[in-house]
Design a protein around this motif. Structure first.
Motif, short mmCIF file in Angstrom:
data_model
loop_
_atom_site.label_atom_id
_atom_site.label_comp_id
_atom_site.label_asym_id
_atom_site.label_seq_id
_atom_site.Cartn_x
_atom_site.Cartn_y
_atom_site.Cartn_z
N GLU A 162 -4.93 64.87 10.99
CA GLU A 162 -6.07 65.91 11.08
C GLU A 162 -5.75 67.02 12.03
O GLU A 162 -6.06 68.16 11.74
CB GLU A 162 -7.45 65.12 11.62
CG GLU A 162 -7.77 64.27 10.64
CD GLU A 162 -9.14 63.47 10.79
OE1 GLU A 162 -9.84 63.01 9.97
OE2 GLU A 162 -9.52 63.45 12.09
N SER B 147 -10.58 64.36 16.40
CA SER B 147 -9.97 63.45 15.52
C SER B 147 -10.18 62.11 16.39
O SER B 147 -10.50 61.20 15.82
CB SER B 147 -8.80 63.71 14.95
OG SER B 147 -8.32 62.58 14.38
N THR C 81 -4.21 59.17 11.69
CA THR C 81 -5.14 60.18 11.49
C THR C 81 -5.13 61.27 12.43
O THR C 81 -5.47 62.35 12.05
CB THR C 81 -6.56 59.27 11.43
OG1 THR C 81 -6.43 58.10 10.74
CG2 THR C 81 -7.73 60.00 11.21
#
Lengths: 552, 283
Positions: free
Chosen positions: A143, A172, A139
């Protein structure tokens, strides 16, 4: 803080130097990363694994001096693949691999190619995992990449893009606990994501002209999470301020310089008509007043109190460290004990629901038991008297307690009580029936022999042993077996009488007049006689009995 | 007849002679300490010596999956002599090895030429899945039959261990309950099982001889036994005690082994373990 020179392209030399600073910053922060490692397995080695992976990657380019970025990145990715360790290390190696694939045959990269290569890197990383889990390094990589891809449409300065990437990686990372419950429960951010963030941050620091190698190692390996979170600045974390400035003929560079003088983590981007400002400051009014003073219209103003967020985080974490032992459905145990150490053994170690203070010279009453029985929410309760003089009061309480099923396990000593508690923790997960639990506990109290060491309060002859006031005396399962002026002699004789030389484990609970040094010294003197036995020394803190000993 | 070979990882504890007999490819896991990384291949890490030094290594060693490149080498070499490869590993829930081997196999092997199996366990409970798989492969040369056999063996195999101390499991950090308070004041010798990728605490016991008795009782629950292996981490006396207790139900090909350092880092020295397969899988 921000270098004024623009970085429009990155070649092999720059990439090598970036990799080196990313590696150094990872090394510098590896313990911090290890400490937040809970997913997928909390083994506390993500930082080490990512560092080892990156070290191998850098070793592969250490002796390469080439301007050709495609060549350097390929070698770097090969090295990472060879050195990959652990889940996050493997994912890191796949990121480098995707990045290198995009740069194949290129001498250098500019902003659009950088964005493209990052996207390839993230694709590779996602494909390397069977079931990609959000709230992880994936992630953070995705991001932060998306932020660069969006910004690269207008921004050509790689330094600015790197700054955007790190900012988004941090944001993030901060969001990972919202995506992954295990992180929230442990009160940490994802360790793999954190490792990636540190690597990127190291690269950014390099671009900003910081020499990472001279930054002193401030994070000691045994620092606790509280320490790791304490703000670097004495004035605290301050405020995070963001807004848009609209105007005509604005000078972006002048605004950036002015804003940067007010705080830190500055990010000022835009053009003559529209500028996005992001800065961390102690006085949020300062940048806002400055912008209005320039005649700009302000939009999307966001001010966040970072100190408060930090304090809320710390307090939330501290709250979690309180232990809860019994749920209402469980069979609960009320035990009698005296001394802080013994109480802790029963409560913390053995998960008793409640303790009644008492013992040899302080026998709790039936009413004391009834009060604790009523106070517990549980409907099924077991009483552990831990002294032969207290068993009756407990049985009395069990027979008159209303509306609850109460059983007594007639433990006659603290060691018997502890043996019974061990049976309790073993069976409670599989049995919710108070009679079954009590039966298992009863069975276990015969497995051990109890020795109690105390001092004689008067001259007498007892069980054929002559004793004088003030002497140490030793009782084995309640029967007097030894008396002497030296405690060591009494303990040794009592141990032989208890058959300890044929048993396996001798546990000493030392009382409130004894300290750990004395207890350890006593055990030293006994090891010749009981060389085959294991000794366990526990602070009991009980009054009157310098030692309570179990033999099993 | 399809020519079938097996690849596994070094947590399998299969003795060298059987690895050679069945041409099994073994990818080593790694043990990191003192700033270095050692392959768990019986060469870089010697079992007996490792257990003797383990208590004095500070901070505690950590374990890590091998690099995909190393896994690729082993897989490629094993495939040279085969048409299909079964890859059985330590559980993905406990280690990155499964994913590393999967990545490596996907990279170097043709599609459809290999079968990945997460054994759900480690040591000889994993080892028996590989060895029985190899036996069935030699008899049938049939990929589906091997797969089916391994799945049934997986259901009927168990790994139990008696730890001499909870210290290493706790500090290793891979097992949640071990980090909880129990055993932090008193010395506890937990009985554990490794099943479906979970390390479970079956019982907390204070003396080791009672713990070994309990291991024997647990193993007996699976009798009659098809396979039995007894392992230890530098505790031959404990292993001998367990072997004596199980003498009457031990199959002729019973294996005595020393537990590999990668597992030893988590179990600590002194551990005694038993890997059993019940005969019922053959029905």
């Amino acid at each position: 803080m921000i270098a004024n020179t623009r970085l429009l392209i990155c070649d092999g030399y720059v990439l090598k130097s970036l990799a080196q600073s990313g590696l150094s910053w990872l090394e510098h922060n590896q313990e911090r990363i290890n400490q937040s490692n809970v997913f997928p397995v909390p083994d506390g080695d993500t930082g080490t694994n990512m560092y080892l992976t990156m070290r191998k990657a850098y070793a592969a380019i250490e002796n390469i001096n080439s301007r050709h970025v495609g060549y350097v990145s390929h070698a770097l990715a090969q090295g990472a693949l060879m050195g990959a360790r652990g889940n996050s290390g493997v994912i890191l190696s796949q990121l480098w691999r995707g990045f290198a694939e995009a740069l194949e045959g290129r001498v250098a990269f500019d902003a659009p190619l950088f964005a493209h290569a990052l996207r390839m890197a993230v694709d590779r990383a996602y494909r390397s995992v069977v079931d990609p889990v959000e709230g992880t390094i994936l992630t953070v990589a995705r991001e932060s990449t998306e932020a660069v891809v969006a910004a690269a449409k207008n921004e050509k300065d790689l330094l600015i893009l790197m700054q955007i990437m790190v900012e988004e990686a941090q944001a993030s990372l901060a969001r990972t606990p919202d995506l992954l419950p295990v992180l929230k429960k442990a009160g940490v951010v994802d360790s793999g994501g954190q490792g990636l963030m540190f690597m990127l941050e190291g690269m950014l620091l390099n671009l900003q002209g910081a020499d990472i190698s001279v930054i002193a190692d401030v994070v000691s390996s045994d620092s606790r999470w509280e320490d790791a979170l304490v703000p670097d600045d004495e004035a605290g974390y301050g405020y995070d301020v963001q807004f848009l400035m609209r105007g005509t003929d604005m000078d972006v560079d002048a605004v950036r310089k002015a804003i940067d003088d007010m705080g830190w983590s500055t990010l000022v981007v835009g053009d003559a008509q529209l500028i996005k400002v992001h800065v961390h400051v102690h006085d949020p009014g300062q940048p806002i007043s400055y912008a209005i003073g320039l005649g700009a219209t302000l939009d999307d103003i966001v001010v966040e109190n970072m100190q408060q967020q930090y304090e809320a985080y710390v307090s939330a974490r501290q709250q979690q460290e309180v232990h809860v032992h019994t749920s209402v459905e469980d069979v609960a145990v009320i035990a009698v004990a005296n001394g802080d150490g013994l109480k802790q053994v029963f409560i913390t170690e053995m998960q008793a629901a409640a303790i009644i203070t008492g013992g040899q010279t302080m026998n709790p009453s039936t009413e004391d038991f009834l009060r604790e029985i009523d106070a517990l929410p549980n409907n099924e309760i077991i009483l552990l008297p831990n002294n032969k003089n207290i068993i009756l009061a407990a049985e009395q309480a069990a027979s008159i307690a209303k509306g609850k099923r109460v059983r007594v396990v007639p433990s006659r000593s603290i060691p018997q009580g502890i043996a019974a508690m061990l049976a309790y923790v073993n069976i409670r997960e599989t049995s919710g029936n108070v009679d079954e639990v009590a039966a298992a506990m009863r069975k276990s109290i015969d497995d051990i022999v109890t020795i109690e060491i105390t001092t004689a309060t008067r001259d007498t002859e007892l069980d054929a042993v002559q004793i004088t006031t003030g002497q140490f005396i030793g009782l084995v399962d309640g029967k007097l077996v030894a008396a002497n002026d030296t405690i060591e002699t009494v303990v040794r004789n009592a141990l032989y009488d208890a058959g300890a030389d044929e048993r396996e484990l001798i546990t000493l609970y030392y009382g409130d007049g004894v300290d750990e040094t004395q207890a350890t010294a006593l055990v030293e003197l006994l090891t010749d006689d009981f060389a085959a036995q294991e000794f366990d020394i526990i602070p009991g803190g009980q009054p009157l009995y310098p030692y309570i000993i179990s033999v099993e | 007849m399809t020519k079938i070979r097996f690849v596994t990882d070094s947590t399998c504890d299969i003795p060298t002679d059987l690895i050679e007999k069945w041409h099994i490819g073994v990818v080593p896991a790694f043990v990191n300490y003192g700033g270095e990384s050692y392959a768990d291949d019986g060469i870089e890490l010697i079992r007996a010596g490792f257990y003797e030094t383990l208590p004095s290594i500070d901070p505690l060693p950590t374990t890590a999956a091998p690099s995909p490149a190393l896994a690729e080498q082993v897989i490629k070499a094993t495939f040279e002599d085969a048409e299909h490869i079964f890859i059985l590993t330590a559980p993905a829930k406990l280690s990155g090895i499964y994913n590393t081997l999967r990545l490596a196999a996907t990279e170097v092997l043709p599609k459809g030429s290999f079968t990945m199996i997460d054994s759900g366990t480690v040591s000889m409970a994993l080892g028996w899945q590989v060895l029985i798989g190899a036996e069935v492969a030699a008899e049938t040369g049939d990929v589906a039959a091997v797969k089916n056999a391994i799945e049934r063996v997986r259901e009927e195999s168990r790994l139990y261990g008696a730890l001499a101390t909870l210290e290493f499991l706790r500090r290793g950090g891979r097992v949640g309950w071990a980090s909880a308070s129990l055993g932090s004041l008193l010395r506890i010798k937990p009985i554990i099982s490794v099943e479906d990728g979970e390390v479970n605490s079956l019982e907390r016991i204070r003396t080791f001889s009672r713990a070994v008795n309990r291991l024997a009782e647990l193993a007996r629950q699976h009798a009659p036994l098809d396979k039995l292996a007894i392992g230890h981490g530098n505790n031959p006396e404990g292993a001998q005690q367990l072997q004596d207790l199980l003498a009457d139900i031990a199959p002729p090909d019973t294996i005595l082994f020393s537990i590999t350092p990668v597992i030893g880092v988590h179990s600590g020295p002194g551990v005694v373990g038993v890997g059993v397969v019940g005969k019922s899988w053959r029905q």
